[in-house]
Design a protein around this motif. Sequence first.
Motif, PDB file in Angstrom:
ATOM      1  N   GLU A  18      -5.694 -15.558 -53.500  1.00  0.00           N
ATOM      2  CA  GLU A  18      -6.417 -15.936 -52.281  1.00  0.00           C
ATOM      3  C   GLU A  18      -7.846 -16.374 -52.605  1.00  0.00           C
ATOM      4  N   HIS A  19      -8.437 -15.772 -53.611  1.00  0.00           N
ATOM      5  CA  HIS A  19      -9.828 -16.058 -53.960  1.00  0.00           C
ATOM      6  C   HIS A  19      -9.962 -17.062 -55.100  1.00  0.00           C
ATOM      7  N   ALA A  20      -8.843 -17.565 -55.574  1.00  0.00           N
ATOM      8  CA  ALA A  20      -8.853 -18.536 -56.670  1.00  0.00           C
ATOM      9  C   ALA A  20      -8.834 -19.958 -56.108  1.00  0.00           C
ATOM     10  N   ALA A  21      -9.206 -20.890 -56.945  1.00  0.00           N
ATOM     11  CA  ALA A  21      -9.103 -22.304 -56.574  1.00  0.00           C
ATOM     12  C   ALA A  21      -7.622 -22.652 -56.408  1.00  0.00           C
ATOM     13  N   PRO A  22      -7.300 -23.562 -55.499  1.00  0.00           N
ATOM     14  CA  PRO A  22      -5.889 -23.893 -55.262  1.00  0.00           C
ATOM     15  C   PRO A  22      -5.112 -24.247 -56.529  1.00  0.00           C
ATOM     16  N   GLN A  23      -5.702 -24.999 -57.438  1.00  0.00           N
ATOM     17  CA  GLN A  23      -4.987 -25.380 -58.658  1.00  0.00           C
ATOM     18  C   GLN A  23      -4.719 -24.181 -59.561  1.00  0.00           C
ATOM     19  N   ASP A  24      -5.504 -23.119 -59.416  1.00  0.00           N
ATOM     20  CA  ASP A  24      -5.273 -21.885 -60.169  1.00  0.00           C
ATOM     21  C   ASP A  24      -4.352 -20.934 -59.411  1.00  0.00           C
ATOM     22  N   ALA A  25      -4.414 -20.971 -58.093  1.00  0.00           N
ATOM     23  CA  ALA A  25      -3.617 -20.065 -57.269  1.00  0.00           C
ATOM     24  C   ALA A  25      -2.141 -20.421 -57.284  1.00  0.00           C
ATOM     25  N   ARG A  50      10.790  -7.316 -47.974  1.00  0.00           N
ATOM     26  CA  ARG A  50      10.629  -8.060 -49.220  1.00  0.00           C
ATOM     27  C   ARG A  50      10.899  -9.549 -48.977  1.00  0.00           C
ATOM     28  N   ALA A  51      11.963  -9.839 -48.260  1.00  0.00           N
ATOM     29  CA  ALA A  51      12.306 -11.234 -47.964  1.00  0.00           C
ATOM     30  C   ALA A  51      11.216 -11.898 -47.123  1.00  0.00           C
ATOM     31  N   GLY A  52      10.671 -11.158 -46.167  1.00  0.00           N
ATOM     32  CA  GLY A  52       9.583 -11.693 -45.350  1.00  0.00           C
ATOM     33  C   GLY A  52       8.353 -12.018 -46.178  1.00  0.00           C
ATOM     34  N   ALA A  53       8.037 -11.148 -47.130  1.00  0.00           N
ATOM     35  CA  ALA A  53       6.901 -11.397 -48.021  1.00  0.00           C
ATOM     36  C   ALA A  53       7.170 -12.623 -48.880  1.00  0.00           C
ATOM     37  N   PHE A  54       8.377 -12.730 -49.394  1.00  0.00           N
ATOM     38  CA  PHE A  54       8.746 -13.876 -50.223  1.00  0.00           C
ATOM     39  C   PHE A  54       8.581 -15.182 -49.452  1.00  0.00           C
ATOM     40  N   LEU A  55       9.116 -15.224 -48.247  1.00  0.00           N
ATOM     41  CA  LEU A  55       9.022 -16.448 -47.443  1.00  0.00           C
ATOM     42  C   LEU A  55       7.572 -16.792 -47.107  1.00  0.00           C
ATOM     43  N   ALA A  56       6.787 -15.785 -46.791  1.00  0.00           N
ATOM     44  CA  ALA A  56       5.379 -16.029 -46.461  1.00  0.00           C
ATOM     45  C   ALA A  56       4.615 -16.547 -47.676  1.00  0.00           C
ATOM     46  N   ILE A  57       4.902 -16.007 -48.846  1.00  0.00           N
ATOM     47  CA  ILE A  57       4.250 -16.465 -50.073  1.00  0.00           C
ATOM     48  C   ILE A  57       4.686 -17.891 -50.396  1.00  0.00           C
ATOM     49  N   CYS A  58       5.945 -18.202 -50.148  1.00  0.00           N
ATOM     50  CA  CYS A  58       6.425 -19.578 -50.354  1.00  0.00           C
ATOM     51  C   CYS A  58       5.684 -20.558 -49.449  1.00  0.00           C
ATOM     52  N   GLU A  59       5.397 -20.163 -48.230  1.00  0.00           N
ATOM     53  CA  GLU A  59       4.652 -21.032 -47.315  1.00  0.00           C
ATOM     54  C   GLU A  59       3.251 -21.307 -47.837  1.00  0.00           C
ATOM     55  N   GLY A  61       2.406 -21.291 -51.019  1.00  0.00           N
ATOM     56  CA  GLY A  61       2.615 -22.178 -52.153  1.00  0.00           C
ATOM     57  C   GLY A  61       2.868 -23.616 -51.736  1.00  0.00           C
ATOM     58  N   LYS A  62       3.667 -23.801 -50.687  1.00  0.00           N
ATOM     59  CA  LYS A  62       3.931 -25.157 -50.202  1.00  0.00           C
ATOM     60  C   LYS A  62       2.659 -25.824 -49.708  1.00  0.00           C
ATOM     61  N   ALA A  63       1.856 -25.069 -48.969  1.00  0.00           N
ATOM     62  CA  ALA A  63       0.599 -25.627 -48.463  1.00  0.00           C
ATOM     63  C   ALA A  63      -0.324 -26.014 -49.616  1.00  0.00           C
ATOM     64  N   ALA A  70      -4.719 -23.163 -46.591  1.00  0.00           N
ATOM     65  CA  ALA A  70      -3.767 -22.047 -46.635  1.00  0.00           C
ATOM     66  C   ALA A  70      -4.374 -20.737 -46.148  1.00  0.00           C
ATOM     67  N   ASP A  71      -5.578 -20.773 -45.577  1.00  0.00           N
ATOM     68  CA  ASP A  71      -6.256 -19.535 -45.187  1.00  0.00           C
ATOM     69  C   ASP A  71      -5.409 -18.664 -44.262  1.00  0.00           C
ATOM     70  N   GLY A  72      -4.915 -19.226 -43.173  1.00  0.00           N
ATOM     71  CA  GLY A  72      -4.094 -18.453 -42.240  1.00  0.00           C
ATOM     72  C   GLY A  72      -2.778 -18.017 -42.857  1.00  0.00           C
ATOM     73  N   LEU A  73      -2.261 -18.846 -43.748  1.00  0.00           N
ATOM     74  CA  LEU A  73      -1.003 -18.509 -44.408  1.00  0.00           C
ATOM     75  C   LEU A  73      -1.177 -17.343 -45.375  1.00  0.00           C
ATOM     76  N   TYR A  74      -2.336 -17.284 -46.024  1.00  0.00           N
ATOM     77  CA  TYR A  74      -2.607 -16.135 -46.898  1.00  0.00           C
ATOM     78  C   TYR A  74      -2.610 -14.846 -46.079  1.00  0.00           C
ATOM     79  N   ALA A  75      -3.230 -14.883 -44.913  1.00  0.00           N
ATOM     80  CA  ALA A  75      -3.287 -13.682 -44.071  1.00  0.00           C
ATOM     81  C   ALA A  75      -1.883 -13.215 -43.703  1.00  0.00           C
ATOM     82  N   THR A  76      -1.022 -14.162 -43.360  1.00  0.00           N
ATOM     83  CA  THR A  76       0.359 -13.823 -43.022  1.00  0.00           C
ATOM     84  C   THR A  76       1.097 -13.247 -44.223  1.00  0.00           C
ATOM     85  N   ALA A  77       0.913 -13.855 -45.393  1.00  0.00           N
ATOM     86  CA  ALA A  77       1.578 -13.378 -46.606  1.00  0.00           C
ATOM     87  C   ALA A  77       1.079 -11.991 -47.004  1.00  0.00           C
TER      88      ALA A  77
END
Length: 89
Positions: A18-25, A50-59, A61-63, A70-77
């Motif tokens: 979350e605190h890394a640059a996108p290319q590093d994250a 676990r599946a919910g966490a996986f899907l949220a983390i994938c979102e 990554g896609k962003a 991806a700020d709001g998506l990080y909060a969800t993940a």
Amino acid sequence: MSDSETAEKVFKALKQAEHAAPQDALPMLNALAGLIQGSGEQPLEVEDARAGAFLAICEVGKALHRGQPADGLYATAIDATERWLRLAR
């Protein structure tokens, strides 16, 4: 590694990403995919979390891959991973 230990490791890596640059994250998040795969040996609610966490983390990554915010998506993940961590304990 226990499910609780795995969830803790995923949580810490997610907070770091979350605190890394996108290319590093993005590589950090991609590395989590192997950790999050379930064995089906946990109670259904833990596997669901676990599946919910996986899907949220994938979102996230896609962003990042698309160059989108991806700020709001990080909060969800993070919330989903915290839920998994609570249930895995």
